[in-house]
Scaffold this active site. Structure first.
Site, PDB file in Angstrom:
ATOM      1  N   ASN A   8      37.919  45.763  37.011  1.00  0.00           N
ATOM      2  CA  ASN A   8      37.355  44.431  36.812  1.00  0.00           C
ATOM      3  C   ASN A   8      36.990  44.323  35.331  1.00  0.00           C
ATOM      4  O   ASN A   8      35.964  44.841  34.900  1.00  0.00           O
ATOM      5  CB  ASN A   8      36.116  44.266  37.706  1.00  0.00           C
ATOM      6  CG  ASN A   8      35.591  42.849  37.684  1.00  0.00           C
ATOM      7  OD1 ASN A   8      36.134  41.986  36.998  1.00  0.00           O
ATOM      8  ND2 ASN A   8      34.530  42.606  38.430  1.00  0.00           N
ATOM      9  N   ARG A  92      41.145  42.816  39.493  1.00  0.00           N
ATOM     10  CA  ARG A  92      40.490  41.559  39.873  1.00  0.00           C
ATOM     11  C   ARG A  92      40.838  40.513  38.845  1.00  0.00           C
ATOM     12  O   ARG A  92      40.623  40.716  37.645  1.00  0.00           O
ATOM     13  CB  ARG A  92      38.987  41.742  39.829  1.00  0.00           C
ATOM     14  CG  ARG A  92      38.362  41.881  41.161  1.00  0.00           C
ATOM     15  CD  ARG A  92      36.899  41.739  41.024  1.00  0.00           C
ATOM     16  NE  ARG A  92      36.542  40.429  41.535  1.00  0.00           N
ATOM     17  CZ  ARG A  92      35.440  40.212  42.220  1.00  0.00           C
ATOM     18  NH1 ARG A  92      34.591  41.172  42.428  1.00  0.00           N
ATOM     19  NH2 ARG A  92      35.182  39.012  42.682  1.00  0.00           N
ATOM     20  N   HIS A 181      35.423  33.649  44.768  1.00  0.00           N
ATOM     21  CA  HIS A 181      34.905  34.678  45.678  1.00  0.00           C
ATOM     22  C   HIS A 181      35.866  34.895  46.842  1.00  0.00           C
ATOM     23  O   HIS A 181      35.458  35.310  47.931  1.00  0.00           O
ATOM     24  CB  HIS A 181      33.532  34.279  46.292  1.00  0.00           C
ATOM     25  CG  HIS A 181      32.394  34.312  45.333  1.00  0.00           C
ATOM     26  ND1 HIS A 181      31.335  33.435  45.437  1.00  0.00           N
ATOM     27  CD2 HIS A 181      32.136  35.114  44.265  1.00  0.00           C
ATOM     28  CE1 HIS A 181      30.465  33.688  44.461  1.00  0.00           C
ATOM     29  NE2 HIS A 181      30.936  34.698  43.745  1.00  0.00           N
ATOM     30  N   ARG A 242      23.635  28.625  37.359  1.00  0.00           N
ATOM     31  CA  ARG A 242      24.601  27.513  37.372  1.00  0.00           C
ATOM     32  C   ARG A 242      24.063  26.354  38.198  1.00  0.00           C
ATOM     33  O   ARG A 242      23.428  26.570  39.230  1.00  0.00           O
ATOM     34  CB  ARG A 242      25.937  27.960  37.967  1.00  0.00           C
ATOM     35  CG  ARG A 242      26.662  28.948  37.107  1.00  0.00           C
ATOM     36  CD  ARG A 242      27.919  29.456  37.784  1.00  0.00           C
ATOM     37  NE  ARG A 242      27.921  30.910  37.831  1.00  0.00           N
ATOM     38  CZ  ARG A 242      28.733  31.643  38.573  1.00  0.00           C
ATOM     39  NH1 ARG A 242      29.623  31.063  39.357  1.00  0.00           N
ATOM     40  NH2 ARG A 242      28.661  32.954  38.554  1.00  0.00           N
ATOM     41  N   GLU A 385      34.262  43.975  48.619  1.00  0.00           N
ATOM     42  CA  GLU A 385      35.417  43.495  47.852  1.00  0.00           C
ATOM     43  C   GLU A 385      36.306  44.652  47.409  1.00  0.00           C
ATOM     44  O   GLU A 385      37.522  44.508  47.348  1.00  0.00           O
ATOM     45  CB  GLU A 385      34.927  42.686  46.649  1.00  0.00           C
ATOM     46  CG  GLU A 385      34.269  41.388  47.090  1.00  0.00           C
ATOM     47  CD  GLU A 385      33.562  40.672  45.957  1.00  0.00           C
ATOM     48  OE1 GLU A 385      34.167  39.756  45.397  1.00  0.00           O
ATOM     49  OE2 GLU A 385      32.414  41.023  45.650  1.00  0.00           O
TER      50      GLU A 385
END
Ligand code: AMP
Length: 399
Positions: A8, A92, A181, A242, A385
């Protein structure tokens, strides 16, 4: 024995995990940080080994990747003898727009497609590409897979992914809901039916990935039919920093009032809003609860706004799917914060969803938290994940 390296890559960091397929375990992991800036550092830890910290200049991801391979094969701190023991690499990648509906083996066309999507993921896609290039240079013979955050949501019908803008905004500029996601929602979409012993084809449920970034997903028959994030991961429920969904007219209004450029406005909505902006305390829910217990009114407001929005999405998705069999909480908040889970489901009894207060206090990684007389199964499921990425990489490269 199959080992999958999961990468990642961020703009100045590179996170990695070495996943052993047979045991479904992460046998080593680490983080290279401050890449390209002074004070580069690699922190590496492996199963049953001492932690290793390397402070060496890493001018780019290329050097960072070299050090990762050195740490993984180190006789004292590593877990493999040779990098040939890494069977495949899973990367990813944030944004694939509508180019990929599933994970793919990386070739020049895939790289070009990821590059083409930089316009939608200007912070993440270039960094993801640097990670891919660094691996390619350091391990040219190892197959690599791109696992996209957007892929799982590609099954959304157009009524869910189109905005009420001009149709040309979609056809000409690609403006539509893509969702994020995806790896987490996909994992939950297959794990939850297994946990309740039902076929995913027969189920309608909502997955709530609640973490620093949060997104909701409506899953019908095992497929995503709607999700809360949009063209970018800024939309949906308000998040750590956010803003989530807002009236679009606010954007030009605040830009004028606060004298902000488009980039400054984007930075404001991404970094200074959400829980942090509302509370003025923190983006972290543990800090928010601590402040709320001390009667900090704005921390209470932030928590209320968050839970109200999650609940609203659950209701909206139940309506969109024409039914609801399950609600799944996941992510750092969803897995750990019983008070949030309680507030998000309070009043949903009319939908047949009733929480069991005692079960909800449990700490298991996978647990049913609905009452015996709840028609809707409410669960807490730790997302995985890494498992999903490793599994998909293995399926594409090793089978
Ligand atoms: P994630 O992005 O999924 O890693 O989630 C990170 C967020 O989870 C943090 O910002 C915290 O707000 C939240 N979190 C983690 N642990 C807890 C906890 N024990 N109780 C409440 N919130 C938590």
């Amino acid at each position: 024995m199959y080992n999958i390296l999961i990468i990642n890559a961020g703009s100045s960091s590179l996170k990695y995990q070495l996943f052993e397929i047979e045991s479904s375990e992460i046998i080593a992991k680490g983080l290279a940080e401050r890449i390209g800036i002074e004070g580069s550092m690699l922190t590496h830890s492996a199963k049953d080994k001492e932690k290793l910290v390397i402070t060496e200049p890493m001018p780019s991801h290329l050097e960072a990747m070299k050090l990762v391979l050195k740490a993984l094969t180190d006789p004292e701190y590593g877990v493999i003898k040779d990098m040939k023991e890494i069977n495949a690499v899973g990367h990813r990648v944030l944004h694939a727009a509508d180019k990929f509906t599933q994970s793919v083996i990386i070739n020049d066309d895939v790289i070009a497609a990821i590059r083409d999507c930089i316009k939608f993921g200007p912070l993440h896609n270039p960094a993801n590409l640097m990670g891919i290039e660094a691996c390619r240079a350091n391990m040219p013979d190892t197959p690599m897979v791109a696992v996209f955050d957007t892929a799982f949501h590609q099954t959304m019908p157009r009524k869910a992914y189109l905005y009420g803008l001009s149709y040309e905004a979609y056809t000409k500029y690609g403006i539509r809901r893509y969702g994020f996601h995806g790896t987490s929602h996909k994992y939950l979409s297959s794990r939850f039916p297994k946990l309740i012993g039902r076929d995913k084809k027969d189920l309608k449920f909502v997955t709530c990935h609640l973490g620093n970034g949060s997104s909701m997903c409506a899953i019908d028959g095992g497929k995503c039919v709607d999700t809360s994030m949009g063209l970018t991961p800024l939309a949906g429920v308000p998040m750590g920093t956010r803003c989530g969904d807002i009236d679009p007219a606010i954007v030009p209004y605040l830009m004028k009032e606060m004298n902000l450029t488009p980039d400054q406005m984007s930075n404001y909505m991404n970094k200074q809003c959400g829980m942090l902006g509302l509370s003025g305390v923190s983006s972290d829910f543990r800090d928010l609860w601590a402040a709320a217990e001390n009667n900090n009114e704005r921390a209470k407001i932030a928590l209320e706004v968050f839970c109200y929005n999650v609940k609203k999405y659950i209701g909206a998705y139940a309506a969109a799917m024409g039914g609801l069999d399950g609600i799944v909480f996941s992510g750092g908040i969803g897995e750990n914060d019983a008070r949030v889970r309680k507030l998000c489901t309070e009043g949903l009894e009319f939908l047949g969803a009733k929480l069991d207060p005692e079960r909800n206090k449990g700490r298991d990684k996978e647990m049913r938290i609905s009452a015996d007389d709840s028609r809707v199964e409410i669960w807490c499921v730790a997302t995985n994940e890494e498992f999903e990425i490793a599994q998909e990489t293995y399926e594409l490269c090793c089978k």
